[in-house]
Design a protein around this motif. Structure first.
Motif, PDB file in Angstrom:
ATOM      1  N   UNK A 293       0.844  -1.195   0.000  1.00 19.48           N
ATOM      2  CA  UNK A 293       0.000   0.000   0.000  1.00 19.48           C
ATOM      3  C   UNK A 293       0.883   1.250   0.000  1.00 19.48           C
ATOM      4  N   UNK A 294       1.916   1.290   0.833  1.00 21.90           N
ATOM      5  CA  UNK A 294       2.831   2.434   0.878  1.00 21.90           C
ATOM      6  C   UNK A 294       3.542   2.593  -0.463  1.00 21.90           C
ATOM      7  N   UNK A 295       3.949   1.480  -1.045  1.00 22.58           N
ATOM      8  CA  UNK A 295       4.625   1.503  -2.334  1.00 22.58           C
ATOM      9  C   UNK A 295       3.709   2.051  -3.430  1.00 22.58           C
ATOM     10  N   UNK A 296       2.472   1.569  -3.492  1.00 23.94           N
ATOM     11  CA  UNK A 296       1.533   2.052  -4.508  1.00 23.94           C
ATOM     12  C   UNK A 296       1.252   3.542  -4.324  1.00 23.94           C
ATOM     13  N   UNK A 297       1.155   3.982  -3.078  1.00 27.56           N
ATOM     14  CA  UNK A 297       0.879   5.395  -2.833  1.00 27.56           C
ATOM     15  C   UNK A 297       2.046   6.269  -3.270  1.00 27.56           C
ATOM     16  N   UNK A 298       3.261   5.864  -2.952  1.00 27.14           N
ATOM     17  CA  UNK A 298       4.433   6.650  -3.353  1.00 27.14           C
ATOM     18  C   UNK A 298       4.561   6.683  -4.874  1.00 27.14           C
ATOM     19  N   UNK A 299       4.442   5.527  -5.506  1.00 24.89           N
ATOM     20  CA  UNK A 299       4.555   5.459  -6.966  1.00 24.89           C
ATOM     21  C   UNK A 299       3.431   6.243  -7.633  1.00 24.89           C
ATOM     22  N   UNK A 300       2.217   6.091  -7.133  1.00 23.49           N
ATOM     23  CA  UNK A 300       1.082   6.814  -7.699  1.00 23.49           C
ATOM     24  C   UNK A 300       1.244   8.313  -7.585  1.00 23.49           C
ATOM     25  N   UNK A 301       1.757   8.765  -6.452  1.00 21.66           N
ATOM     26  CA  UNK A 301       1.984  10.206  -6.276  1.00 21.66           C
ATOM     27  C   UNK A 301       3.023  10.704  -7.272  1.00 21.66           C
ATOM     28  N   UNK A 302       4.053   9.911  -7.503  1.00 22.71           N
ATOM     29  CA  UNK A 302       5.061  10.320  -8.498  1.00 22.71           C
ATOM     30  C   UNK A 302       4.460  10.378  -9.894  1.00 22.71           C
ATOM     31  N   UNK A 303       3.565   9.455 -10.199  1.00 20.38           N
ATOM     32  CA  UNK A 303       2.932   9.449 -11.520  1.00 20.38           C
ATOM     33  C   UNK A 303       2.004  10.640 -11.707  1.00 20.38           C
ATOM     34  N   UNK A 304       1.281  10.985 -10.661  1.00 24.33           N
ATOM     35  CA  UNK A 304       0.274  12.038 -10.749  1.00 24.33           C
ATOM     36  C   UNK A 304       0.891  13.431 -10.651  1.00 24.33           C
ATOM     37  N   UNK A 305       1.907  13.601  -9.799  1.00 24.15           N
ATOM     38  CA  UNK A 305       2.337  14.951  -9.453  1.00 24.15           C
ATOM     39  C   UNK A 305       3.749  15.325  -9.897  1.00 24.15           C
TER      40      UNK A 305
ATOM     41  N   UNK B   6       9.222   5.309 -13.107  1.00 23.47           N
ATOM     42  CA  UNK B   6       8.527   5.073 -11.831  1.00 23.47           C
ATOM     43  C   UNK B   6       8.262   3.577 -11.651  1.00 23.47           C
ATOM     44  N   UNK B   7       7.766   2.938 -12.683  1.00 27.28           N
ATOM     45  CA  UNK B   7       7.452   1.508 -12.595  1.00 27.28           C
ATOM     46  C   UNK B   7       8.708   0.701 -12.278  1.00 27.28           C
ATOM     47  N   UNK B   8       9.773   0.922 -13.023  1.00 28.98           N
ATOM     48  CA  UNK B   8      11.020   0.164 -12.805  1.00 28.98           C
ATOM     49  C   UNK B   8      11.540   0.386 -11.387  1.00 28.98           C
ATOM     50  N   UNK B   9      11.550   1.627 -10.951  1.00 27.93           N
ATOM     51  CA  UNK B   9      12.069   1.945  -9.618  1.00 27.93           C
ATOM     52  C   UNK B   9      11.275   1.234  -8.514  1.00 27.93           C
ATOM     53  N   UNK B  10       9.962   1.295  -8.605  1.00 22.91           N
ATOM     54  CA  UNK B  10       9.145   0.722  -7.532  1.00 22.91           C
ATOM     55  C   UNK B  10       9.042  -0.802  -7.624  1.00 22.91           C
ATOM     56  N   UNK B  11       9.181  -1.364  -8.799  1.00 20.19           N
ATOM     57  CA  UNK B  11       9.276  -2.820  -8.906  1.00 20.19           C
ATOM     58  C   UNK B  11      10.568  -3.283  -8.237  1.00 20.19           C
ATOM     59  N   UNK B  12      11.649  -2.536  -8.418  1.00 13.25           N
ATOM     60  CA  UNK B  12      12.903  -2.865  -7.733  1.00 13.25           C
ATOM     61  C   UNK B  12      12.743  -2.777  -6.222  1.00 13.25           C
ATOM     62  N   UNK B  13      12.027  -1.773  -5.753  1.00 12.67           N
ATOM     63  CA  UNK B  13      11.772  -1.655  -4.314  1.00 12.67           C
ATOM     64  C   UNK B  13      10.951  -2.854  -3.832  1.00 12.67           C
ATOM     65  N   UNK B  14       9.956  -3.247  -4.613  1.00 13.06           N
ATOM     66  CA  UNK B  14       9.155  -4.424  -4.237  1.00 13.06           C
ATOM     67  C   UNK B  14      10.051  -5.653  -4.120  1.00 13.06           C
ATOM     68  N   UNK B  15      10.993  -5.797  -5.044  1.00 13.99           N
ATOM     69  CA  UNK B  15      11.919  -6.946  -4.981  1.00 13.99           C
ATOM     70  C   UNK B  15      12.766  -6.914  -3.720  1.00 13.99           C
TER      71      UNK B  15
END
Length: 161
Positions: free
Chosen positions: A104-116, A124-133
């Motif tokens: 949830x925290x990851x989706x919120x951070x990534x979503x905020x970067x996409x929107x704002x 954004x996708x590559x960075x947060x997928x790496x964080x998920x890993x």
């Protein structure tokens, strides 16, 4: 006479920006679980994490602190919209409040970067997928994160696809 900071390679700058994103996810997780506001959690991270070496001889830089703060602030500002985007991206009958709090925290951070921000959605996708890993080394969650973020990016920035 002021001390000049050494110029960093592109790879070192990318590592620091990635670390800022990771810290933002951790800070958002902490905000949710502690009930602290964004300002208190950001201050704690800035006091205790930034400035630490992330690689031999490489410390977090001011721009990375700015990225960290921007992600936290924009997540707070855009949370309702980002949560709705996440809900639409999750194809199962799960809502964002039912998923793992780290995701949830990851989706919120990534979503905020996409929107704002003007960060390209693919970055954004590559960075947060790496964080998920880094949180889920088994890989199943990283695939889930990739699919959800791809859907969110197409909604947030359709012109980029």
């Amino acid at each position: 006479m002021s001390e000049e900071k050494p110029k960093l390679s592109g790879n070192a700058r990318r590592k620091m920006r990635s670390a800022a994103r990771l810290y933002a996810v951790q800070a958002l997780f902490q905000m949710e679980h502690s009930g602290q506001d964004a300002r208190a959690v950001a201050r704690e991270f800035l006091d205790h994490r930034f400035g630490a070496e992330i690689d031999e001889g490489v410390e977090m830089a001011e721009g990375d602190i700015d990225l960290f703060r921007q992600i936290i602030d924009e997540t707070v500002n855009w949370q309702a919209k980002v949560d709705q985007m996440t809900d639409r991206a999750i194809v199962a009958k799960w809502k964002i409040d039912r998923i793992d709090p780290t995701l949830r925290a990851l989706f919120r951070a990534a979503g905020a970067e996409m929107v704002a921000t003007d960060t390209p959605p693919k970055v954004v996708i590559v960075e947060y997928v790496d964080i998920a890993r880094s949180f889920y080394p088994e890989g199943r969650e990283a695939k889930f994160v990739n699919a959800v973020l791809d859907h969110m990016a197409r909604e947030a920035r359709p012109e980029a696809f």
